[in-house]
Design a protein around this motif. Structure first.
Motif, PDB file in Angstrom:
ATOM      1  N   GLY A   1      29.197 -41.377   9.892  1.00  8.42           N
ATOM      2  CA  GLY A   1      29.747 -40.801   8.673  1.00  8.42           C
ATOM      3  C   GLY A   1      28.841 -39.721   8.109  1.00  8.42           C
ATOM      4  N   SER A   2      29.409 -38.933   7.236  1.00  8.58           N
ATOM      5  CA  SER A   2      28.632 -37.867   6.590  1.00  8.58           C
ATOM      6  C   SER A   2      29.228 -37.585   5.228  1.00  8.58           C
ATOM      7  CB  SER A   2      28.625 -36.598   7.441  1.00  8.58           C
ATOM      8  OG  SER A   2      29.923 -36.050   7.527  1.00  8.58           O
ATOM      9  N   LEU A   3      28.414 -37.111   4.317  1.00  8.94           N
ATOM     10  CA  LEU A   3      28.810 -36.708   2.979  1.00  8.94           C
ATOM     11  C   LEU A   3      28.037 -35.454   2.621  1.00  8.94           C
ATOM     12  CD1 LEU A   3      30.449 -37.412   0.416  1.00  8.94           C
ATOM     13  CD2 LEU A   3      28.449 -38.677  -0.390  1.00  8.94           C
ATOM     14  N   ALA A   4      28.751 -34.402   2.229  1.00  9.11           N
ATOM     15  CA  ALA A   4      28.088 -33.116   2.002  1.00  9.11           C
ATOM     16  C   ALA A   4      28.626 -32.458   0.754  1.00  9.11           C
ATOM     17  CB  ALA A   4      28.276 -32.204   3.211  1.00  9.11           C
ATOM     18  N   ALA A   5      27.760 -31.730   0.113  1.00  8.23           N
ATOM     19  CA  ALA A   5      28.130 -30.879  -1.017  1.00  8.23           C
ATOM     20  C   ALA A   5      27.538 -29.509  -0.775  1.00  8.23           C
ATOM     21  CB  ALA A   5      27.621 -31.467  -2.322  1.00  8.23           C
ATOM     22  N   SER A   6      28.366 -28.485  -0.979  1.00 10.11           N
ATOM     23  CA  SER A   6      27.895 -27.120  -0.721  1.00 10.11           C
ATOM     24  C   SER A   6      28.263 -26.220  -1.882  1.00 10.11           C
ATOM     25  CB  SER A   6      28.496 -26.581   0.579  1.00 10.11           C
ATOM     26  OG  SER A   6      29.896 -26.481   0.469  1.00 10.11           O
ATOM     27  N   VAL A   7      27.511 -25.177  -2.019  1.00  5.35           N
ATOM     28  CA  VAL A   7      27.763 -24.176  -3.039  1.00  5.35           C
ATOM     29  C   VAL A   7      27.548 -22.814  -2.422  1.00  5.35           C
ATOM     30  CG1 VAL A   7      25.385 -24.305  -3.890  1.00  5.35           C
ATOM     31  CG2 VAL A   7      27.173 -23.348  -5.352  1.00  5.35           C
ATOM     32  N   ALA A   8      28.449 -21.884  -2.745  1.00  6.56           N
ATOM     33  CA  ALA A   8      28.350 -20.522  -2.218  1.00  6.56           C
ATOM     34  C   ALA A   8      28.575 -19.553  -3.363  1.00  6.56           C
ATOM     35  CB  ALA A   8      29.378 -20.297  -1.111  1.00  6.56           C
ATOM     36  N   ALA A   9      27.731 -18.541  -3.404  1.00  3.83           N
ATOM     37  CA  ALA A   9      27.850 -17.550  -4.468  1.00  3.83           C
ATOM     38  C   ALA A   9      27.555 -16.178  -3.902  1.00  3.83           C
ATOM     39  CB  ALA A   9      26.881 -17.865  -5.612  1.00  3.83           C
ATOM     40  N   PRO A  10      28.267 -15.161  -4.353  1.00  3.47           N
ATOM     41  CA  PRO A  10      27.984 -13.804  -3.872  1.00  3.47           C
ATOM     42  C   PRO A  10      26.669 -13.289  -4.457  1.00  3.47           C
ATOM     43  CG  PRO A  10      29.646 -13.754  -5.593  1.00  3.47           C
ATOM     44  CD  PRO A  10      29.380 -15.197  -5.313  1.00  3.47           C
ATOM     45  N   LEU A  11      25.928 -12.604  -3.646  1.00  2.71           N
ATOM     46  CA  LEU A  11      24.679 -11.998  -4.104  1.00  2.71           C
ATOM     47  C   LEU A  11      24.789 -10.471  -4.091  1.00  2.71           C
ATOM     48  CD1 LEU A  11      21.964 -14.263  -2.416  1.00  2.71           C
ATOM     49  CD2 LEU A  11      22.712 -14.255  -4.793  1.00  2.71           C
ATOM     50  N   LEU A  12      24.870  -9.917  -2.918  1.00  3.83           N
ATOM     51  CA  LEU A  12      24.995  -8.470  -2.781  1.00  3.83           C
ATOM     52  C   LEU A  12      26.245  -8.183  -1.956  1.00  3.83           C
ATOM     53  CD1 LEU A  12      21.283  -7.505  -2.027  1.00  3.83           C
ATOM     54  CD2 LEU A  12      22.508  -7.270  -4.181  1.00  3.83           C
ATOM     55  N   ASP A  13      27.277  -7.708  -2.594  1.00  2.00           N
ATOM     56  CA  ASP A  13      28.491  -7.353  -1.852  1.00  2.00           C
ATOM     57  C   ASP A  13      28.762  -5.867  -1.916  1.00  2.00           C
ATOM     58  OD1 ASP A  13      29.293  -7.006  -4.438  1.00  2.00           O
ATOM     59  OD2 ASP A  13      31.118  -8.203  -4.282  1.00  2.00           O
ATOM     60  N   PHE A  14      27.842  -5.114  -2.512  1.00  2.00           N
ATOM     61  CA  PHE A  14      27.907  -3.657  -2.564  1.00  2.00           C
ATOM     62  C   PHE A  14      29.236  -3.162  -3.172  1.00  2.00           C
ATOM     63  CE2 PHE A  14      25.068  -4.793   0.904  1.00  2.00           C
ATOM     64  CZ  PHE A  14      23.913  -4.099   0.546  1.00  2.00           C
ATOM     65  N   GLY A  15      29.669  -3.859  -4.233  1.00  2.00           N
ATOM     66  CA  GLY A  15      30.818  -3.394  -5.009  1.00  2.00           C
ATOM     67  C   GLY A  15      32.166  -3.903  -4.555  1.00  2.00           C
ATOM     68  N   ARG A  16      32.185  -4.782  -3.533  1.00  2.00           N
ATOM     69  CA  ARG A  16      33.485  -5.256  -3.051  1.00  2.00           C
ATOM     70  C   ARG A  16      34.234  -6.028  -4.141  1.00  2.00           C
ATOM     71  NH1 ARG A  16      29.899  -6.046   1.183  1.00  2.00           N
ATOM     72  NH2 ARG A  16      30.389  -4.968   3.140  1.00  2.00           N
ATOM     73  N   LEU A  17      33.558  -6.999  -4.751  1.00  2.00           N
ATOM     74  CA  LEU A  17      34.206  -7.823  -5.759  1.00  2.00           C
ATOM     75  C   LEU A  17      34.584  -7.004  -6.989  1.00  2.00           C
ATOM     76  CD1 LEU A  17      35.188 -10.556  -6.644  1.00  2.00           C
ATOM     77  CD2 LEU A  17      32.871 -11.122  -7.403  1.00  2.00           C
ATOM     78  N   GLU A  18      33.721  -6.100  -7.371  1.00  2.00           N
ATOM     79  CA  GLU A  18      34.037  -5.250  -8.525  1.00  2.00           C
ATOM     80  C   GLU A  18      35.269  -4.392  -8.257  1.00  2.00           C
ATOM     81  OE1 GLU A  18      31.788  -2.106 -11.539  1.00  2.00           O
ATOM     82  OE2 GLU A  18      30.749  -2.940  -9.794  1.00  2.00           O
ATOM     83  N   ALA A  19      35.397  -3.929  -7.008  1.00  2.00           N
ATOM     84  CA  ALA A  19      36.586  -3.145  -6.653  1.00  2.00           C
ATOM     85  C   ALA A  19      37.840  -4.013  -6.715  1.00  2.00           C
ATOM     86  CB  ALA A  19      36.420  -2.551  -5.256  1.00  2.00           C
ATOM     87  N   GLU A  20      37.730  -5.293  -6.291  1.00  2.00           N
ATOM     88  CA  GLU A  20      38.884  -6.194  -6.376  1.00  2.00           C
ATOM     89  C   GLU A  20      39.273  -6.433  -7.834  1.00  2.00           C
ATOM     90  OE1 GLU A  20      38.023  -9.744  -4.298  1.00  2.00           O
ATOM     91  OE2 GLU A  20      37.880  -8.795  -2.317  1.00  2.00           O
ATOM     92  N   ILE A  21      38.283  -6.579  -8.698  1.00  3.80           N
ATOM     93  CA  ILE A  21      38.579  -6.777 -10.124  1.00  3.80           C
ATOM     94  C   ILE A  21      39.245  -5.528 -10.706  1.00  3.80           C
ATOM     95  CG2 ILE A  21      37.539  -7.127 -12.390  1.00  3.80           C
ATOM     96  CD1 ILE A  21      35.439  -8.876 -11.036  1.00  3.80           C
ATOM     97  N   ASP A  22      38.731  -4.366 -10.351  1.00  3.97           N
ATOM     98  CA  ASP A  22      39.342  -3.125 -10.838  1.00  3.97           C
ATOM     99  C   ASP A  22      40.790  -2.997 -10.350  1.00  3.97           C
ATOM    100  OD1 ASP A  22      37.011  -2.480 -12.114  1.00  3.97           O
ATOM    101  OD2 ASP A  22      36.279  -1.140 -10.538  1.00  3.97           O
ATOM    102  N   GLY A  23      41.015  -3.389  -9.095  1.00  4.40           N
ATOM    103  CA  GLY A  23      42.376  -3.327  -8.570  1.00  4.40           C
ATOM    104  C   GLY A  23      43.311  -4.286  -9.289  1.00  4.40           C
ATOM    105  N   ALA A  24      42.833  -5.512  -9.557  1.00  2.46           N
ATOM    106  CA  ALA A  24      43.659  -6.486 -10.288  1.00  2.46           C
ATOM    107  C   ALA A  24      43.926  -6.018 -11.711  1.00  2.46           C
ATOM    108  CB  ALA A  24      42.974  -7.847 -10.283  1.00  2.46           C
ATOM    109  N   ALA A  25      42.929  -5.375 -12.334  1.00  4.15           N
ATOM    110  CA  ALA A  25      43.129  -4.854 -13.690  1.00  4.15           C
ATOM    111  C   ALA A  25      44.167  -3.735 -13.689  1.00  4.15           C
ATOM    112  CB  ALA A  25      41.803  -4.351 -14.246  1.00  4.15           C
ATOM    113  N   ALA A  26      44.126  -2.889 -12.656  1.00  4.82           N
ATOM    114  CA  ALA A  26      45.125  -1.820 -12.566  1.00  4.82           C
ATOM    115  C   ALA A  26      46.518  -2.405 -12.361  1.00  4.82           C
ATOM    116  CB  ALA A  26      44.773  -0.877 -11.415  1.00  4.82           C
ATOM    117  N   GLN A  27      46.614  -3.488 -11.575  1.00  2.54           N
ATOM    118  CA  GLN A  27      47.899  -4.142 -11.382  1.00  2.54           C
ATOM    119  C   GLN A  27      48.439  -4.686 -12.705  1.00  2.54           C
ATOM    120  OE1 GLN A  27      49.909  -4.326  -8.908  1.00  2.54           O
ATOM    121  NE2 GLN A  27      48.852  -4.276  -6.965  1.00  2.54           N
TER     122      GLN A  27
END
Length: 468
Positions: free
Chosen positions: A339-365
């Protein structure tokens, strides 16, 4: 002791992940300002209902509308879109719950290991393993990404339902208008038939006078010309009937014979129902296209919120319980349990503006959805004002046309009486009859246009859905 150390190592990464994009954009979506009343709705009645604008008393409309609602391909397609949206919402809702599954495998491996001949160790170079596992995973959705996606999916259901209502509204309005056009042709045909009978009577009278030598043949020729004109106008109605019947075949998805049988049902008296009073604010709650635009705006708002929250860390919990053995016969032994039990966490560090561009696109929508909503509101307002004005103008036209018809008929009867009394010549009778011939058909057509305008008003107000 190790848990605090791990958390202390993750906190800087989580903080950097939260800062990978700027603050969420603020997009104002104020409610459109509507006037307190329709400018062209003067003379409307507060006692009248929107439902009265449709020809519900016409058995042809009742039969054809029922057939369309049960068999129209366009309406069935719109209803299927609702089912599709519901499936998407169910998928989004299920995504917030834990997921469990099972798997099994048989794995064979072979290793090429060079072991000295005098080595005391023995390593198996070929192995076969057997496993069976129960696995589960869950995203606790701490920052609400999945929750916002579910909210967007639910809003899509509202948009699909409003779209189906818009299809039904247009379908019923088109059927009602076509049935009214058919009844108008029947009224025009009745008027033209009366004109033809009167013209033929004048032809008979002029022939008698010509045979008696008391009138020239020119009188008979003019009378025959009037009869031919009535016959020509009667013949032209056939093409209009064919066009309307074909349109109803398309709208109802029924064969031509069934459509014609419905149209052959007895027609009611052609009356002009009272025009109901309505406030422009009704459009915001009753027009399907406005409701669909509002639902799309709510969906885009949720999509923007989900995109903004995706910059925060994502947590995932997973567990597995299974059996692992290198001998199939030992697979069910107690020692094979793993058996196994795991907990993981993932967070963006450096995406060079990818996420910000997605937010801008959603805001424009979202901004685009808001402008589409405003456009739908003012389009509805313009259509309603136009429909009220059209009702007023066609009512006035119908009133004048009826007065003209009645006056022309009285003039024709008076001219005929004076002619029989020897106080008027035959040309006077022909001229009076010619004026009366055209007035009856014009009055029938004007009444039809006034009834048609009421159907447009019913559609522009969103139908009578507010009475449900």
């Amino acid at each position: 002791m190790r848990t605090p150390a791990i958390l202390s190592a993750l906190l800087p990464a989580m903080a950097l992940g939260a800062c990978v994009a700027g603050p969420p954009p603020e997009i104002a979506t104020p409610a459109p300002a509507l006037p307190a009343e329709f400018l062209f709705a003067a003379g409307s009645s507060t006692d009248a209902s929107v439902a009265q604008l449709l020809p519900h008393d016409d058995p042809a409309y009742q039969a054809l509308s029922s057939q369309a609602l049960s068999g129209s391909p366009s309406l069935a397609e719109a209803i299927a879109r609702i089912d599709q949206a519901r499936a998407g919402a169910a998928r989004a809702s299920a995504g917030r719950l834990p997921e469990a599954g099972m798997n099994g495998s048989v794995t064979g491996s072979r290793q090429n290991i060079n072991i000295p001949a005098n080595s005391p160790f023995s390593i198996e170079t070929e192995q076969i393993s057997y496993s069976a596992n129960l696995v589960a995973s869950w995203d606790p959705d701490i920052f609400g990404v999945l929750r916002e996606q579910e909210r967007a999916a639910v809003a899509r259901i509202d948009a699909a339902q409003a779209g189906a209502a818009a299809v039904q509204l247009a379908l019923l309005a088109e059927i009602a208008g076509t049935v009214i056009d058919w009844r108008t042709i029947e009224a025009r045909e009745t008027a033209l038939q009366r004109d033809l009978e009167a013209a033929l009577e004048l032809v008979r009278l002029s022939r008698v006078r010509e045979d008696a030598g008391i009138a020239p043949g020119f009188d008979r020729v003019r009378a025959e010309s009037a009869a031919a004109s009535s016959r020509s106008r009667l013949a032209s109605l056939a093409s209009e009937r064919n066009r309307l019947a074909g349109r109803l075949v398309t709208l109802t998805a029924q064969p031509m014979r069934q459509v014609l049988d419905a149209l052959a049902l007895p027609a009611p008296l052609l009356t002009l129902p009272a025009v109901p009073a309505a406030a422009p604010s009704l459009l915001l709650t009753n027009r399907p296209d406005v409701l669909r635009a509002a639902a799309n705006l709510a969906a885009e708002d949720a999509e923007l919120a989900a995109t903004v929250r995706s910059r925060f860390p994502k947590f995932d919990l997973s567990a597995a319980l299974g059996l692992l053995s290198f001998d199939l016969g030992d697979l069910l032994d107690e020692d094979s349990i793993v058996g196994s039990l795991a907990a993981s966490v993932a967070a963006p560090l450096l995406d060079f503006g990818r996420l910000e561009a997605e937010i801008d696109g959603a805001a424009a929508q979202k901004r685009a959805a808001f402008q589409a909503y405003r456009g739908a509101v003012y389009n509805a307002l313009g259509e309603a004002e136009t429909s009220y004005g059209l009702v007023a103008s066609t009512d006035a036209e119908a009133g004048f046309a009826i007065a003209e018809r009645d006056s022309a008929e009285r003039s024709a009867r008076l001219a005929n009486t004076r002619f029989e009394a020897g106080l008027a010549d035959f040309l006077t009778v022909l001229d009076a009859r010619r004026v009366a011939d055209a007035s009856g058909e014009r009055a029938a057509a004007a009444i039809g246009r006034a009834r048609r305008a009421r159907v447009l008003l019913w559609q522009s107000l969103g139908g009578d859905r507010q009475t449900d």
